[in-house]
Each structure stands twice: as structure tokens, then as C-alpha cells.
Design a protein around this motif. Structure first.
Motif, mmCIF file in Angstrom:
data_model
loop_
_atom_site.group_PDB
_atom_site.id
_atom_site.type_symbol
_atom_site.label_atom_id
_atom_site.label_comp_id
_atom_site.label_asym_id
_atom_site.label_seq_id
_atom_site.Cartn_x
_atom_site.Cartn_y
_atom_site.Cartn_z
ATOM 1 N N GLY A 172 -10.095 2.610 0.635
ATOM 2 C CA GLY A 172 -8.719 2.134 -0.218
ATOM 3 C C GLY A 172 -8.004 3.287 -0.230
ATOM 4 O O GLY A 172 -6.630 3.430 -0.252
ATOM 5 N N LEU A 173 -8.653 4.519 -0.625
ATOM 6 C CA LEU A 173 -7.712 5.755 -0.970
ATOM 7 C C LEU A 173 -6.979 6.175 0.481
ATOM 8 O O LEU A 173 -5.783 6.684 0.393
ATOM 9 C CB LEU A 173 -8.530 6.975 -1.535
ATOM 10 C CG LEU A 173 -8.885 6.575 -2.870
ATOM 11 C CD1 LEU A 173 -10.020 7.765 -3.101
ATOM 12 C CD2 LEU A 173 -7.763 6.656 -3.926
ATOM 13 N N GLN A 174 -7.803 5.948 1.579
ATOM 14 C CA GLN A 174 -7.065 6.284 2.698
ATOM 15 C C GLN A 174 -5.818 5.496 3.156
ATOM 16 O O GLN A 174 -4.911 5.981 3.556
ATOM 17 C CB GLN A 174 -8.016 6.132 3.988
ATOM 18 C CG GLN A 174 -9.004 7.550 4.177
ATOM 19 C CD GLN A 174 -9.890 7.189 5.325
ATOM 20 O OE1 GLN A 174 -9.438 6.578 6.491
ATOM 21 N NE2 GLN A 174 -11.088 7.360 5.104
ATOM 22 N N LEU A 175 -5.947 4.250 2.806
ATOM 23 C CA LEU A 175 -4.900 3.132 3.063
ATOM 24 C C LEU A 175 -3.813 3.158 2.386
ATOM 25 O O LEU A 175 -2.573 3.133 2.663
ATOM 26 C CB LEU A 175 -5.606 1.634 3.124
ATOM 27 C CG LEU A 175 -6.558 1.522 4.293
ATOM 28 C CD1 LEU A 175 -7.024 0.084 4.007
ATOM 29 C CD2 LEU A 175 -5.828 1.348 5.592
ATOM 30 N N GLY A 176 -4.041 3.432 1.043
ATOM 31 C CA GLY A 176 -3.054 3.449 0.146
ATOM 32 C C GLY A 176 -2.882 2.102 -0.476
ATOM 33 O O GLY A 176 -3.139 1.108 0.172
ATOM 34 N N ASP A 177 -2.314 1.964 -1.759
ATOM 35 C CA ASP A 177 -2.099 0.695 -2.404
ATOM 36 C C ASP A 177 -1.260 -0.356 -1.630
ATOM 37 O O ASP A 177 -1.348 -1.524 -1.731
ATOM 38 C CB ASP A 177 -1.673 0.811 -3.833
ATOM 39 C CG ASP A 177 -0.515 1.455 -4.238
ATOM 40 O OD1 ASP A 177 -0.249 2.353 -3.589
ATOM 41 O OD2 ASP A 177 0.375 0.914 -4.779
ATOM 42 N N GLU A 178 -0.232 0.234 -0.919
ATOM 43 C CA GLU A 178 0.670 -0.344 -0.204
ATOM 44 C C GLU A 178 0.351 -1.388 0.492
ATOM 45 O O GLU A 178 0.523 -2.689 0.950
ATOM 46 C CB GLU A 178 1.989 0.327 0.245
ATOM 47 C CG GLU A 178 3.290 -0.178 0.597
ATOM 48 C CD GLU A 178 4.266 -0.038 -0.497
ATOM 49 O OE1 GLU A 178 5.353 0.248 0.087
ATOM 50 O OE2 GLU A 178 3.870 0.437 -1.592
ATOM 51 N N ARG A 195 -1.918 -4.152 -0.448
ATOM 52 C CA ARG A 195 -1.206 -5.180 -1.326
ATOM 53 C C ARG A 195 -0.679 -6.070 -0.153
ATOM 54 O O ARG A 195 -0.516 -7.455 -0.260
ATOM 55 C CB ARG A 195 -0.151 -4.617 -2.172
ATOM 56 C CG ARG A 195 0.555 -5.600 -3.019
ATOM 57 C CD ARG A 195 1.571 -5.284 -3.900
ATOM 58 N NE ARG A 195 1.120 -3.997 -4.777
ATOM 59 C CZ ARG A 195 1.676 -2.813 -4.487
ATOM 60 N NH1 ARG A 195 2.482 -2.537 -3.484
ATOM 61 N NH2 ARG A 195 1.172 -1.716 -5.332
ATOM 62 N N GLU A 196 0.205 -5.587 0.890
ATOM 63 C CA GLU A 196 0.312 -6.249 2.030
ATOM 64 C C GLU A 196 -0.576 -7.264 2.519
ATOM 65 O O GLU A 196 -0.396 -8.355 2.809
ATOM 66 C CB GLU A 196 0.715 -5.065 3.208
ATOM 67 C CG GLU A 196 2.154 -4.747 3.100
ATOM 68 C CD GLU A 196 3.244 -5.731 2.897
ATOM 69 O OE1 GLU A 196 3.405 -6.855 3.527
ATOM 70 O OE2 GLU A 196 3.881 -5.644 1.546
ATOM 71 N N GLN A 197 -1.995 -6.577 2.754
ATOM 72 C CA GLN A 197 -3.112 -7.396 3.348
ATOM 73 C C GLN A 197 -3.261 -8.672 2.538
ATOM 74 O O GLN A 197 -3.165 -9.656 2.970
ATOM 75 C CB GLN A 197 -4.163 -6.615 3.633
ATOM 76 C CG GLN A 197 -5.295 -7.377 4.313
ATOM 77 C CD GLN A 197 -4.886 -7.824 5.755
ATOM 78 O OE1 GLN A 197 -4.203 -6.946 6.483
ATOM 79 N NE2 GLN A 197 -5.074 -9.172 5.916
ATOM 80 N N ALA A 198 -3.555 -8.054 1.178
ATOM 81 C CA ALA A 198 -3.793 -9.260 0.123
ATOM 82 C C ALA A 198 -2.727 -10.460 0.116
ATOM 83 O O ALA A 198 -2.966 -11.607 -0.015
ATOM 84 C CB ALA A 198 -3.906 -8.744 -1.024
ATOM 85 N N LYS A 199 -1.511 -10.061 0.029
ATOM 86 C CA LYS A 199 -0.340 -11.095 0.259
ATOM 87 C C LYS A 199 -0.437 -12.031 1.245
ATOM 88 O O LYS A 199 -0.153 -13.183 1.373
ATOM 89 C CB LYS A 199 0.970 -10.387 0.091
ATOM 90 C CG LYS A 199 1.667 -10.217 -1.093
ATOM 91 C CD LYS A 199 3.227 -9.848 -1.002
ATOM 92 C CE LYS A 199 3.720 -10.146 -2.486
ATOM 93 N NZ LYS A 199 4.943 -9.052 -2.593
ATOM 94 N N LEU A 200 -0.697 -11.203 2.604
ATOM 95 C CA LEU A 200 -1.053 -12.071 3.669
ATOM 96 C C LEU A 200 -2.080 -13.346 3.544
ATOM 97 O O LEU A 200 -1.782 -14.309 4.109
ATOM 98 C CB LEU A 200 -1.139 -11.371 4.868
ATOM 99 C CG LEU A 200 -0.019 -10.543 5.690
ATOM 100 C CD1 LEU A 200 -0.458 -9.432 6.518
ATOM 101 C CD2 LEU A 200 1.154 -11.490 5.898
ATOM 102 N N PHE A 201 -3.212 -13.078 2.683
ATOM 103 C CA PHE A 201 -3.972 -14.034 2.568
ATOM 104 C C PHE A 201 -3.640 -14.950 1.439
ATOM 105 O O PHE A 201 -4.322 -15.796 1.196
ATOM 106 C CB PHE A 201 -5.361 -13.289 2.081
ATOM 107 C CG PHE A 201 -6.227 -12.794 3.350
ATOM 108 C CD1 PHE A 201 -6.637 -13.589 4.107
ATOM 109 C CD2 PHE A 201 -6.369 -11.330 3.308
ATOM 110 C CE1 PHE A 201 -7.396 -13.390 5.341
ATOM 111 C CE2 PHE A 201 -6.945 -10.899 4.295
ATOM 112 C CZ PHE A 201 -7.704 -11.857 5.149
ATOM 113 N N GLY A 202 -2.471 -14.697 0.696
ATOM 114 C CA GLY A 202 -1.979 -15.435 -0.219
ATOM 115 C C GLY A 202 -1.973 -14.981 -1.717
ATOM 116 O O GLY A 202 -1.550 -15.794 -2.695
ATOM 117 N N ALA A 230 0.607 -4.170 -9.260
ATOM 118 C CA ALA A 230 1.798 -3.933 -8.774
ATOM 119 C C ALA A 230 1.923 -2.557 -8.279
ATOM 120 O O ALA A 230 2.363 -2.103 -7.336
ATOM 121 C CB ALA A 230 2.963 -4.326 -9.589
ATOM 122 N N ASP A 231 1.498 -1.607 -9.167
ATOM 123 C CA ASP A 231 1.941 -0.113 -9.042
ATOM 124 C C ASP A 231 0.562 0.694 -9.396
ATOM 125 O O ASP A 231 0.605 1.461 -10.458
ATOM 126 C CB ASP A 231 2.947 0.175 -9.572
ATOM 127 C CG ASP A 231 3.408 1.558 -9.401
ATOM 128 O OD1 ASP A 231 3.071 2.117 -8.494
ATOM 129 O OD2 ASP A 231 4.162 2.456 -10.135
#
Lengths: 477, 475
Positions: free
Chosen positions: B282-288, B291-298, B316-317
Motif C-alpha cells: 500500500g505504501l509503495q502504491l500510494g493512496d491514489e 482509491r482508483e482500484q477500489a472505485k473500479l470495484f464500486g 479521501a485523503d
């Protein structure tokens, strides 16, 4: 039919010399009256049919009684006022019948059903009796203008009655009722007639002085104090009593009546202008310094912001929406959900069960009534008749405008009766008397007058003779 | 005096004209809104007493209207009330409606615009108008298996056919009896409403998709999907210390399981649900990117669906330590069981998330189909190849990792366990999300108040068999 030929022996002439002979149209009145009875009776029958599936067993009696009463009223007119306006009686019979039917319909909602319609029917009978009495005994309404101060005192006396301890009762925040032998009565309804007569008489006697003497202030001719004082006092006294009794609706009617008469009598447009300014100031003061009026305004503009407080107005709006264009039908709506559906909110019940179409028809009936009244004011020959006829008609218009406008959210709500329809005996009786007065006025306005000699008596004075002539003569021609 | 009288006549005419115009405006402008007002008793009574159509599971009605005497001519009844309560919802006089009763109220009542013609025909032929029937996607065996599996414990099970999005099982416990709530005995309904609302177990809460909970380790599927989509492979090695200190804080994050050394592969990290490894991912990927991936799942999306829906949430932040916690489904991450089932479904369906739905068809009284649901794609959450990799990782979790309790003989099953801390002094939430190839089904099992120790294996032990039972019920 026969009526155009009933010209008098001496045809009247207008100022230009041409002869005007009004048709009597009594048979038209009879036909229209019978038609009008079917409105109320139809409503009554349909209510029974829709609620129980069958026509009430006493239908021949009810139909016979109502038609009989209507025909009796017609016969009195035919006998005493052959030249009276033929449309007034049918209009009133239609409105009164619709009101009775609707009150009867709302009676059926609680279990066991109430019998308010029967009380209202008794009041209607009483009103018709007084109507007949006025027509029979008041040969010439112009005699009434002899006693302005007496009328005024009687009117004020009636207005004060509810303040008498033991006699007056307070209902719904207003102390405008008296109770005698179990029946409550609103004396201001009768006082309304007396005060209208008082105003008209005074103004007729003083109208020249009022409009010509005095000094000018801008566009307004201010009369001398000694001319204006008496009527000003009359007006202020009656208005003060009503405001004191918290009867704002009736006091506004009075204000309107008084201003109208002053305007018609003096022909000075400054008076209504001044009245509008006064009204605006009064309204502004009322809005800013009384809670009561503020509540009314907010429930007019934003009823849904306080559902509990404005439940009545809101329920009426729901009722109109439920009724839609053509209504749910007699007995098939739910007017009982609106408090006071029989009295103040009877227009809402009409709108719900007879729909937008039915409500508009009722409004048009009132409009016709007012139009006929104003016509007779124009046609009348003397200032007192003109003043009285226009005043009484305008009060009708104002009253219908205020109450139906209030119920339909055109205006803030004022507690007034819907003439001839609302439950309430005093208003019904007073309105029947007003119609009798208007018929007398119209008879005098339309009656052919011979040059020179004014005959107070109609040519036909015998009811039996008149009847015979209609059946035989009318049919042949 | 005639001139003023004429003017007065004009004023009077204007007043009457104003009245007529006003009532016309009322009719056109105000009436539509008034008819739809929930406080309008006239409309409410008429609708409540209507002969509504049934709600069907297969050929069996789970909600129907019966004729009766009294104030209301029809009353609603629910034969298998508690089992199907979250599906049907209720239809109460004073307390609104829920579920299909709410979402299909117009069709059931026959007042929908699609039924206008049959309404007119009914009126002309003198028939009492009846509403349409709603045929659900629920599989009664799967529903029963899920209900039995929960066995009265607080929780929820959502199963969907991942190829279409059809909801096959939709259970929330403890349940309630919609019969009493929808009773025409209004006093009884009110009493029932009060009792249900006072119940501290909150039986009216729809735990299947109207409540959000921390998804715990099941959210590592989303993190893993983001990792694969951003170039990692199942065999990519990541740091997996026994204990790590979150950046910029003194907070120490430990593992519930043995991650198998200081570095581990992504696949193994998922199989044993290694917290520190996924925190590092998670730290390598970053929150952005998470969040993108989570949004794609709904997540954080108002998905248009007839299944009762609330948005699941990804913070959110978040700062860096919060991002690390979010990556393992803690901090402020919160999801509905339906949402977690959609995550599994998206992975199982080779990356394509289908829009979930509960009503297959609406049929008129003549059984003619009025409307039918056509499966629609919500999002492509990941590429097909990455999805296949993640499927295999989930299968490994079931064959070798924490999800062994969900194994079904002869069926390829993939899954992921989760145990989420709700509050330090409260029992943890147990999760299990799974999919199977045959039958094609994605499942989320959620158990609130699981009376277990706080460990991953425990969560899988509790929730895994329920998923297994639902899969077997579909075979």
C-alpha cells in the motif's frame, strides 16, 4: 314565451325617448329554478347511491320538498315582483342545494352519521320564509332609507350582543356568537344588512355635499368634517367592535363595503386609493405587531413548513389534488379529512368530489350572481337602489373571493362563510334576506314606469289569476 | 353613479378571474407534487389498500396481497417472512416501505407508466386492477443454505452470479417479520415498529448491503488487484517484517499469522494474509492508486441498482500511515457485504464487474413480461490476465492458506478471509469472500459479533463453511 307582451299600459321612455320594456321572464325563472334543484338533489341521490349502493328510501319526499320549496319561492316572486331578475332565484337554489348536499355527504363520514344537513335544511326553510316575508311586506325598499341612524343603532346593538354575559359564546377564538335555546347565531350577519342600509341611506342623503364641499387634498376631495363625521363614526364604531371581537374577516368585508359605497356615491376615485393605502398600512401593522396575522401569512405562503399548524390548509390542498380535473364523485372522495369541511372549507370538499370543473362551475355561479346584482345597480333609477345593489353585490364578490381564494391559497385564509353553502344558519338567513332585497330592487329597476305616475303596485296582484294566465295564455302564445 | 359601478364590475370580474386562474394553476402546477407527498393520506390510503402483485422466488410467492374485510380491502402477507425479509422489505401504512416493496412499488401497484395500457383496459372491462408481479433472481436453495449457515448469528451473506450480476442469496440476520410491520391492524404494526427499533440487535438493519463495516483483510484483494495492475507479479517479493513501525509515527503494526520470513511473495502474503507485506504494498502504491482500484470495484460510487445500496468507502485523503492501514482494510475503509461480493465477482469474472440486480422480470397479470433485466457491465476493474493471476492467488489461499474451510471437492474455489477489529473492547468482525468456477458464483459472508479469538484462521473457520454451503447448494 308570453312575457314580452306583458308591457304595462303606459310604456316607459328613456331620456332619448325610446321605449324600454323589460321582459318578465317568470317562466324562464321557473324552468331554471327546477333545473337548479336537480343540482342539489342529484348530489344527494348520488351520495346515497355511491355510499350505500341504493337510492335513499325517502327520495320522493326529499325531492318533492326541495322542489316544492323552490317553486314556492318562485311563486312569491311571481306574485309580488313580476319584473324581478329571473336569474337570482335559480342561482341561489343551485348554491343552497349544493351546499345542503355536501353537508349531508360529510354527515355520512362519522359513524353514526350526523344530521347537520337537517339543521341546515331547517335554517334554509327559515331563510326562505324570511325571504318571502321581505318580498311580501317590503313593497318599496326605498322606504328603508328614511332611518339611517336607527338602522345603525340596531346594527351596532346586534354586533354588541355577543359581548353580553350569558348570551355570547366564544368559538374558535372569536366572540361573535350568541346562543339561545341550544342554537348558536352570529348576529353580525344580520348587522351586516342593517349597516349596509344605514351607510347607503346616509350617503344618498349627503352625497352631493360629500363630493362637492370641503377642500381638495391632491386628487382627493376632503369633505367638511360635519358631513363626514357621522358616517365616519358609524363605520369606525362597527369596525372597532368587530376587530375587538377578533372577527377580522367580517371587518374586512365591512371596510370593503364602506369604501365601495363611498366611491359609488361620490364618484371620487381618491377614496378607494386612500382606502388601499390605509389597508396597506393596516396590513403592515398587523403583520409586524400581531402574531395572529403572521401565522396566517406564513400558512398561506409556506404551509408545508409547519405541517401540524397548517394541517387544515394542507389537507384541503391534498383534497384538490385528489379530486383532480373531474373530482372523485359524490361520496367517493375524503373531504372529512379536512377540519371544518362543512363550513369554511366547503369549497375544498366541492373541489375534491366535483373536481376543478365543479369548483369552477360554483365560482361561475357566484360570478353570475354578482354580475346580475351589478346589472340591476346600473339599471336602477334612484341613487339609493344603485348604492344598495352595488354594495350588496360587491360584498358577495368580496366574500367569495376571500374565502375561496383563502381555501385555494390565492390569499391568506380569513374565516368567512361561503354564501349559501357553508354550514351556519345566521349566514344563510342573512343571505336569503339580501337576495330578497336584491329582487325587490331589481323589480323596481325593471318594472315599466308610466310617465308621470309612479305605480308601486305590479299590474297583477292576485296569485291565482297570475297562475291561470301562465298556464293558458303562456302556452298558447 | 354608473361610471363607478362599471368600474366596480370590472374589479369584481377580475377577482373571479383570479380565482379561476388560481385553481387552474393549482391543478397544473401544484397537484402533481401534492399527490406524491408522503403525508397525503388520501393517496397513501388508496395505495396501501391496493391489490399489489406478488414478489416471486422461482414459482413461490414471498410476498402477496390477500383480500380481506375492513378498512383496507387488501392486506400484504409474507409466507417465508424472516428468510426473505431483506429481499421483500416491508410495506407498512405508517412506516413506509423497504426492499423490493419500495423499489418496485409502482410496478407492484400497477401505477407504473409501463402499465398504463392494461390499467385502462382493466377500467374498461370492469376488472379490479391488479399490480404486476416481480420475479427475483434469488435461488431458494442458496438463500436457505446461507440462512442455515448463519444459524441465527448476527451477520449477512450475499451471493451473486458473477457473469450477470444476479443476486442469488441475500440474507441479513437477525431478521424480522414483515407481516406484523405491514399489518393492516395499524396498532399492531406500530407496536412491532417500536419493538424492532428498540431491539439492540437492530433486526431492521439490512446488514447485507445497507450497512458498512471495516472489511479487514478481505480488502487486501483490492490492494492485490492494484498491485498487479501496477506492474507487480504474484511472485514479486515484498518486505514482511514481523513488526513494522508505520512511517512518521510510533504505531507498531504486527501480523496475526506467520508471514514466513522477512520477505515474501505477493501470492504467499495473500494466502497467509500478511499485514506488514500488504501495508508495504500500500505504501509503495500510494493512496491514489488504491482509491482508483477500489472505485473500479464500486467503492464510493452510486451504483444504479435495484439492490438496496449504500456506498462503500475508501478514505479521501489519508496520510502515509493511514494509507498503510487502509491497504489492509483498516482505518476508515468500510464496505457492505454486497460490495465485497462484487470485488470477488469482478476478479472471478476476469476483471469485469457486473451491475448487481435483484429483479429478473416484471410480469403483468397475464404473465406477459413487462420488463426484463439485461445484464450490464459496471466497470472493467482489472485486465483479464491480471484477474486470472489474482484468481489463482485466491485459490492458493483456499488450498494452502487461511481459507481451507471453504474447500469443495471437485470445484475450483478461491477465497480470502478477514477479521476486522471494530473496537478494542468489542468482538471482531469475521469475513470471508469467495468465488467458485462451477457454479459461477461470488460470495461474501460477514459475521458481526463473532465469538472468536482475533485471528485470521478463526475468521475463516467461522465464515468459510457458510460460503462452502452456498456453493454446494448451487451445484
Amino acid at each position: 314565451m308570453s312575457l314580452a307582451t306583458q308591457a304595462s299600459d303606459s310604456p316607459p321612455v328613456t331620456s332619448t325617448g325610446s321605449v324600454v320594456v323589460y321582459r318578465r321572464r317568470r317562466n324562464v325563472e321557473l324552468a331554471m329554478t327546477l333545473l337548479a334543484t336537480t343540482l342539489g338533489l342529484g348530489g344527494w341521490l348520488l351520495t346515497g347511491l355511491n355510499l350505500t349502493g341504493e337510492v335513499p328510501a325517502n327520495w320522493p319526499w326529499v325531492c318533492g320538498l326541495w322542489a316544492g320549496m323552490a317553486v314556492a319561492a318562485h311563486l312569491v316572486i311571481r306574485w309580488r315582483l313580476p319584473y324581478a331578475d329571473p336569474l337570482l332565484l335559480p342561482l341561489v337554489i343551485a348554491l343552497n342545494g349544493l351546499g345542503l348536499a355536501m353537508i349531508h355527504r360529510i354527515d355520512q363520514i362519522p359513524s353514526p352519521p350526523r344530521s347537520d344537513a337537517w339543521d341546515q335544511f331547517i335554517w334554509t326553510g327559515l331563510g326562505m320564509a324570511l325571504f318571502a316575508g321581505v318580498i311580501i311586506f317590503l313593497r318599496d325598499h326605498r322606504r328603508l332609507q328614511r332611518f339611517p341612524y336607527l338602522m345603525f343603532l340596531a346594527g351596532v346593538g346586534l354586533l354588541m350582543l355577543p359581548l353580553v354575559p350569558g348570551l355570547g359564546v366564544r368559538l374558535g377564538g372569536s366572540r361573535i356568537w350568541i346562543r339561545v335555546a341550544g342554537y348558536s347565531f352570529q348576529p353580525s350577519e344580520v348587522a351586516k344588512i342593517l349597516l349596509a342600509l344605514a351607510f347607503a341611506s346616509y350617503l344618498v342623503a349627503h352625497r352631493e355635499v360629500l363630493s362637492l364641499s370641503g377642500f381638495k387634498l391632491g386628487p382627493i376631495q376632503i369633505p367638511r368634517a360635519r358631513d363626514l363625521m357621522p358616517i365616519g363614526l358609524m363605520w369606525a364604531a362597527s369596525l372597532a367592535i368587530m376587530v375587538f371581537q377578533n372577527d377580522l374577516g367580517t371587518s374586512m368585508l365591512f371596510f370593503g363595503l364602506f369604501v365601495l359605497m363611498l366611491y359609488v356615491a361620490t364618484e371620487r376615485a381618491g377614496w378607494p386609493a386612500l382606502a388601499a393605502v390605509l389597508f396597506a398600512v393596516g396590513a403592515w401593522l398587523a403583520v409586524n405587531y400581531t402574531n395572529h396575522v403572521q401565522v396566517r401569512i406564513s400558512s398561506w405562503l409556506h404551509p408545508f413548513e409547519n405541517y401540524d399548524q397548517n394541517g387544515q390548509v394542507i389537507s384541503a390542498q391534498f383534497g384538490f389534488a385528489w379530486g383532480g380535473l373531474t373530482g372523485r364523485g359524490w361520496g367517493l372522495g375524503r373531504p372529512g379529512l379536512t377540519p371544518l369541511a362543512k363550513s369554511d372549507f366547503i369549497a375544498a370538499a366541492i373541489g375534491e368530489e366535483l373536481g376543478l370543473v365543479g369548483l369552477m362551475a360554483v365560482i361561475m355561479l357566484y360570478a353570475l350572481l354578482v354580475a346580475r346584482g351589478l346589472r340591476m345597480a346600473l339599471a336602477s333609477h334612484d341613487p339609493f337602489s344603485k348604492l344598495l345593489a352595488s354594495g350588496l353585490s360587491f360584498v358577495f364578490a368580496l366574500q367569495v373571493f376571500a374565502i375561496i381564494g383563502g381555501v385555494t391559497r390565492l390569499l391568506p385564509l380569513t374565516g368567512l362563510t361561503t354564501p349559501f353553502m357553508s354550514q351556519g344558519g345566521s349566514s344563510l338567513i342573512a343571505n336569503w334576506v339580501i337576495i330578497a332585497l336584491m329582487l325587490v330592487i331589481s323589480h323596481h329597476a325593471r318594472r315599466p314606469i308610466s310617465l308621470g305616475v309612479v305605480t308601486d303596485e305590479p299590474t297583477v296582484t292576485n296569485l291565482a289569476d297570475d297562475e291561470t294566465r301562465m298556464l293558458t295564455g303562456g302556452g298558447r302564445r | 353613479m354608473n361610471r363607478p359601478i362599471r368600474r366596480v364590475a370590472v374589479v369584481a370580474a377580475l377577482m373571479f378571474f383570479a380565482l379561476l386562474v388560481n385553481v387552474s394553476i393549482n391543478e397544473v402546477v401544484r397537484s402533481p407534487g401534492l399527490a406524491g407527498d408522503s403525508r397525503n393520506r388520501r393517496v397513501r390510503d388508496a395505495e396501501y389498500a391496493q391489490n399489489r402483485g406478488p414478489i416471486m422466488v422461482g414459482n413461490v410467492p414471498i410476498a402477496q396481497s390477500n383480500q380481506q374485510d375492513g378498512r383496507f380491502r387488501y392486506a400484504r402477507s409474507y409466507p417465508q417472512a424472516r428468510l426473505y425479509a431483506p429481499v421483500t422489505g416491508w410495506y407498512a401504512y405508517d412506516f413506509g416501505a423497504a426492499g423490493i416493496e419500495l423499489n418496485y412499488t409502482q410496478q407492484l401497484a400497477g401505477t407504473d407508466s409501463s402499465q398504463a395500457v392494461s390499467r385502462v383496459l382493466d377500467k374498461l372491462t370492469g376488472k379490479t386492477p391488479q399490480g404486476a408481479s416481480v420475479h427475483t433472481t434469488i435461488d431458494p436453495r442458496a438463500q436457505q443454505a446461507a440462512w442455515d449457515g448463519l444459524a441465527g448469528r448476527k451477520g449477512a451473506v450475499v451471493a451473486i452470479d458473477y457473469t450477470t450480476g444476479a443476486v442469488l442469496a441475500y440474507v441479513s440476520t437477525p431478521s424480522y417479520d414483515p407481516n406484523t410491520l405491514s399489518s393492516t391492524d395499524l396498532a399492531k404494526a406500530t407496536e412491532s415498529w417500536k419493538t424492532l427499533n428498540a431491539d439492540k440487535n437492530r433486526p431492521l438493519a439490512n446488514r447485507a448491503s445497507k450497512e458498512i463495516y471495516p472489511p479487514g483483510s478481505t480488502f487486501k484483494l483490492v490492494t492485490a488487484a492494484a498491485a498487479l495492475e501496477n506492474g507487480m507479479k504474484p511472485d514479486t517479493m515484498v518486505d514482511s517484517p514481523t513488526v513494522m513501525t508505520l512511517p512518521n509515527t510510533t504505531t507498531r503494526l504486527g501480523n496475526d499469522t506467520n508471514c514466513g520470513g522477512a520477505r515474501t511473495s505477493l501470492e504467499h502474503a495473500l494466502a497467509v494474509s500478511c499485514n506488514t507485506a500488504f501495508a508495504n504494498v500500500g505504501l509503495q502504491l500510494g493512496d491514489e492508486k488504491l482509491r482508483e482500484q477500489a472505485k473500479l470495484f464500486g467503492f464510493d460510487t452510486d451504483v444504479p441498482t435495484d439492490v438496496p445500496w449504500v456506498n462503500s468507502h475508501f478514505p479521501a485523503d489519508p496520510d502515509r500511515p493511514q494509507t498503510a492501514l487502509s491497504a489492509i482494510g483498516q482505518y476508515e475503509v468500510a464496505a457492505t457485504p454486497l460490495q465485497m461480493a462484487m470485488v470477488a465477482a469482478g476478479i472471478a469474472n476476469d476483471g469485469v464487474v457486473m451491475r448487481p440486480y435483484l429483479a429478473q422480470e416484471v410480469r403483468g397479470t397475464d404473465l406477459q413480461v413487462i420488463s426484463s433485466h439485461r445484464p450490464t457491465q459496471l466497470n472493467r476493474a482489472m485486465s483479464a490476465s491480471n484477474a486470472k493471476l489474482l484468481q489463482q492467488m485466491m485459490v492458493t489461499t483456499v488450498t494452502e492458506g487461511t481459507g481451507q474451510r471453504a474447500q469443495v471437492d471437485g470445484v475450483r474455489v478461491g477465497g480470502k478471509t478477514g477479521t476486522a477489529q471494530s473496537a478494542p473492547n468489542r468482538p471482531p468482525y469475521a469475513w470471508f469472500v469467495a468465488f467458485s468456477d462451477d457454479p459461477k458464483i461470488a460470495i461474501a459472508v460477514f459475521i458481526e459479533d463473532a465469538q472468536i479469538e482475533r485471528s485470521e484462521i478463526a475468521g475463516g473457520r467461522l465464515a468459510g463453511p457458510i460460503a462452502k454451503a452456498v456453493i454446494e447448494a448451487r451445484r
